[in-house]
Design an enzyme around this catalytic site. Sequence first.
Site, PDB file in Angstrom:
ATOM      1  CB  CYS A  16     -41.795 -13.303  80.108  1.00  0.00           C
ATOM      2  SG  CYS A  16     -40.665 -12.418  79.012  1.00  0.00           S
ATOM      3  CB  CYS A 113     -34.117 -12.172  82.325  1.00  0.00           C
ATOM      4  SG  CYS A 113     -35.825 -11.633  82.051  1.00  0.00           S
TER       5      CYS A 113
END
Length: 249
Positions: A16, A113
């Site tokens: 990410c 997340c």
Amino acid sequence: VADCARGLTPNPDLDCNKHIKFNALLKHARILGAEYLATGHYAQIQHTKDGEPKMLRGVDRDKDQTYFLASVGSHALKQVIFPLGHLRKEEVRAIASDAGIAQAGKKSSTGICFVGKRRFSDFIAEYVDMMPGRFVDVESGHDKGPHRGIAAYTCGQRARISGEQDRWYVVGKNVAENTVYVAPGRRHPSLYCDSVLVDSLFWVAGKPPDALAQGASMQLRFKVRYLQPVSECLVHLVVGQAWKPGSKD
């Protein structure tokens, strides 16, 4: 997802940061006219005399996030600011509280997340064909019962085996046979090693340190998992040759 299907344990936070935050987001910030991208990571950047960035650990060692930034290259770091790197978490909370920011006392977020509060095994089952297999005792070779799918397990993880009062842990996987090897107790030798051969190396500076490139060994520090303490290690760069643990060459 593809790595999980191959029995590996990828770290989505590193990907990410590499592809989203410090690539796509950074490019978008530049399009908007920003000169730098500031993030809340607990890390520090120090520049050499030549202007090249060096990534340093944050002052708050308990919150240091350089582990998750290990895949971010120097090109991106030249355009990034880490304003929290020289502060401890409690100092940041105090500053936010004095500024009247409502989130000052909010609990720190953990986990992945996009997975949310689900178990990772439930999440990955939506994308990988989970083929049930068998747990096998790494010492005796005895069958210890069924597992739900090899992608749901990683080495060091507790294996919840039905009918076993003792705790068993994953120590290895055989993807071809869909087998998860397990061992009893947290101190079993199969859970530990004193050497490792790694590939797909990533250097923040774009190249290894000169000493390693020239064939010397270097005493460095490492983490295998985010929450483990930083430990000492001896690193030797192997290029196009066989290597054995303990080898001085």
